[in-house]
Design a protein around this motif. Sequence first.
Motif, PDB file in Angstrom:
ATOM      1  N   UNK A  77     -32.541 -11.070 -21.308  1.00  0.00           N
ATOM      2  CA  UNK A  77     -33.096 -11.909 -20.241  1.00  0.00           C
ATOM      3  C   UNK A  77     -34.558 -12.255 -20.507  1.00  0.00           C
ATOM      4  N   UNK A  78     -34.921 -12.371 -21.789  1.00  0.00           N
ATOM      5  CA  UNK A  78     -36.327 -12.494 -22.175  1.00  0.00           C
ATOM      6  C   UNK A  78     -36.805 -13.946 -22.192  1.00  0.00           C
ATOM      7  N   UNK A  79     -36.751 -14.605 -21.059  1.00  0.00           N
ATOM      8  CA  UNK A  79     -37.171 -16.012 -20.997  1.00  0.00           C
ATOM      9  C   UNK A  79     -38.690 -16.158 -21.095  1.00  0.00           C
ATOM     10  N   UNK A  80     -39.439 -15.187 -20.578  1.00  0.00           N
ATOM     11  CA  UNK A  80     -40.892 -15.252 -20.701  1.00  0.00           C
ATOM     12  C   UNK A  80     -41.316 -15.053 -22.150  1.00  0.00           C
ATOM     13  N   UNK A  81     -40.703 -14.097 -22.818  1.00  0.00           N
ATOM     14  CA  UNK A  81     -41.014 -13.850 -24.231  1.00  0.00           C
ATOM     15  C   UNK A  81     -40.741 -15.098 -25.063  1.00  0.00           C
ATOM     16  N   UNK A  82     -39.608 -15.762 -24.792  1.00  0.00           N
ATOM     17  CA  UNK A  82     -39.267 -16.980 -25.526  1.00  0.00           C
ATOM     18  C   UNK A  82     -40.289 -18.079 -25.268  1.00  0.00           C
ATOM     19  N   UNK A  93     -46.457  -9.800 -23.896  1.00  0.00           N
ATOM     20  CA  UNK A  93     -45.016  -9.735 -23.676  1.00  0.00           C
ATOM     21  C   UNK A  93     -44.426  -8.533 -24.415  1.00  0.00           C
ATOM     22  N   UNK A  94     -43.615  -7.769 -23.680  1.00  0.00           N
ATOM     23  CA  UNK A  94     -42.945  -6.596 -24.250  1.00  0.00           C
ATOM     24  C   UNK A  94     -41.455  -6.719 -23.933  1.00  0.00           C
ATOM     25  N   UNK A  95     -40.605  -6.464 -24.921  1.00  0.00           N
ATOM     26  CA  UNK A  95     -39.156  -6.553 -24.724  1.00  0.00           C
ATOM     27  C   UNK A  95     -38.534  -5.188 -25.011  1.00  0.00           C
ATOM     28  N   UNK A  96     -37.667  -4.732 -24.103  1.00  0.00           N
ATOM     29  CA  UNK A  96     -36.969  -3.458 -24.273  1.00  0.00           C
ATOM     30  C   UNK A  96     -35.461  -3.705 -24.215  1.00  0.00           C
ATOM     31  N   UNK A  97     -34.684  -2.736 -24.623  1.00  0.00           N
ATOM     32  CA  UNK A  97     -33.232  -2.877 -24.604  1.00  0.00           C
ATOM     33  C   UNK A  97     -32.680  -2.537 -23.223  1.00  0.00           C
ATOM     34  N   UNK A  98     -31.481  -3.031 -22.951  1.00  0.00           N
ATOM     35  CA  UNK A  98     -30.777  -2.644 -21.726  1.00  0.00           C
ATOM     36  C   UNK A  98     -30.644  -1.132 -21.642  1.00  0.00           C
ATOM     37  N   UNK A 127     -42.920   5.078 -24.656  1.00  0.00           N
ATOM     38  CA  UNK A 127     -44.268   5.034 -25.257  1.00  0.00           C
ATOM     39  C   UNK A 127     -44.439   3.810 -26.157  1.00  0.00           C
ATOM     40  N   UNK A 128     -44.264   2.654 -25.542  1.00  0.00           N
ATOM     41  CA  UNK A 128     -44.366   1.386 -26.267  1.00  0.00           C
ATOM     42  C   UNK A 128     -45.733   1.256 -26.938  1.00  0.00           C
ATOM     43  N   UNK A 129     -45.776   0.728 -28.158  1.00  0.00           N
ATOM     44  CA  UNK A 129     -47.054   0.552 -28.858  1.00  0.00           C
ATOM     45  C   UNK A 129     -48.079  -0.244 -28.063  1.00  0.00           C
ATOM     46  N   UNK A 130     -47.621  -1.138 -27.175  1.00  0.00           N
ATOM     47  CA  UNK A 130     -48.548  -1.953 -26.376  1.00  0.00           C
ATOM     48  C   UNK A 130     -49.421  -1.112 -25.452  1.00  0.00           C
ATOM     49  N   UNK A 131     -49.028   0.139 -25.202  1.00  0.00           N
ATOM     50  CA  UNK A 131     -49.816   1.016 -24.329  1.00  0.00           C
ATOM     51  C   UNK A 131     -51.004   1.640 -25.049  1.00  0.00           C
ATOM     52  N   UNK A 132     -51.018   1.574 -26.384  1.00  0.00           N
ATOM     53  CA  UNK A 132     -52.093   2.200 -27.153  1.00  0.00           C
ATOM     54  C   UNK A 132     -53.457   1.662 -26.725  1.00  0.00           C
ATOM     55  N   UNK A 133     -54.402   2.563 -26.554  1.00  0.00           N
ATOM     56  CA  UNK A 133     -55.756   2.175 -26.160  1.00  0.00           C
ATOM     57  C   UNK A 133     -55.957   2.081 -24.664  1.00  0.00           C
ATOM     58  N   UNK A 134     -54.893   2.273 -23.891  1.00  0.00           N
ATOM     59  CA  UNK A 134     -54.985   2.215 -22.429  1.00  0.00           C
ATOM     60  C   UNK A 134     -54.764   3.625 -21.873  1.00  0.00           C
TER      61      UNK A 134
END
Length: 304
Positions: A191-196, A236-241, A273-280
Amino acid sequence: MNLHIETPLVESRPLSVLAGRRVWLKLEALQPPGSFKIRGIGHACQTYVARGARRFVSSSGGNAGLAVAYTGRRLGVPVTVVVPETTTDMARKLLCMEGAEVVVHGGSWQEANQHAQSLLGPNDAFLHPFDDPLLWHGHASMIDEVAQAGCKPDAVVLSVGGGGLLSGVVEGLHRNKWHDVPVLAVETEGAASFHAAVRAGHSVELERLSSVATSLGAKRVCEQALRCAAAHPVQSVVVSDRSALSACERFLADHRILVEPACGASLAAVYDRAPALEGHDNVLVIVCGGATATIDQIRAWGRS
């Protein structure tokens, strides 16, 4: 009057220990209709009543429709909700419990939405699930509450579907002068319409939706979501169902609160622990909620 409540802002010890950083939860799942949607929907409905509306019409069988039905009952305004045939029995039951007239039409939200538009009379107000400035303005109030609590995060993690929550949170960050606080916008793969849209540089309509996170099921995000991404640091971050479903179960065990897979998407970014969280080091998660999924459904989806 406020139709929404001021929701708790709590530090999650289980998530903080797991993620190695302070994780704060804005518990929008505790809103009376079960999700953050009541903030924007409530504000919009009150505005439309002030302009003369005498009936509310919605095309959402999910959390937006529930928020419209709840608001209509509280304000004494009749509500018609048009839902597609795929809407769960649970959702229909909750809508009827709020006193809404439920009309079943079509095999998709698009068909239900077209039918809802055809029902509009001169004294009716149409409540879009996510694409209305009144909604964004109402949703922004959750960030006002965080600011009033004196808790400025390093980043905000939220789920994105049609883009209404993202648009509201960015509005809230800007009006509290938190222009430097990035937003991690999380979706499931199907359902990644924003990522697209971010990758393409313009709105993109997905050919189909294949995620169990049906509350994220917008084939195209609103244009305001892209404007927000251009005017504010949004990643934008995408994860699996499977990750989203696992997060729902883990969150239930950790905090005794059941949320839908759409909400589980944002929680999954922290649990995994998504890589996007690094530094926060001080992260705020919008626990957006959702009222139409049961634990049995979530476990069944996880086995499929």
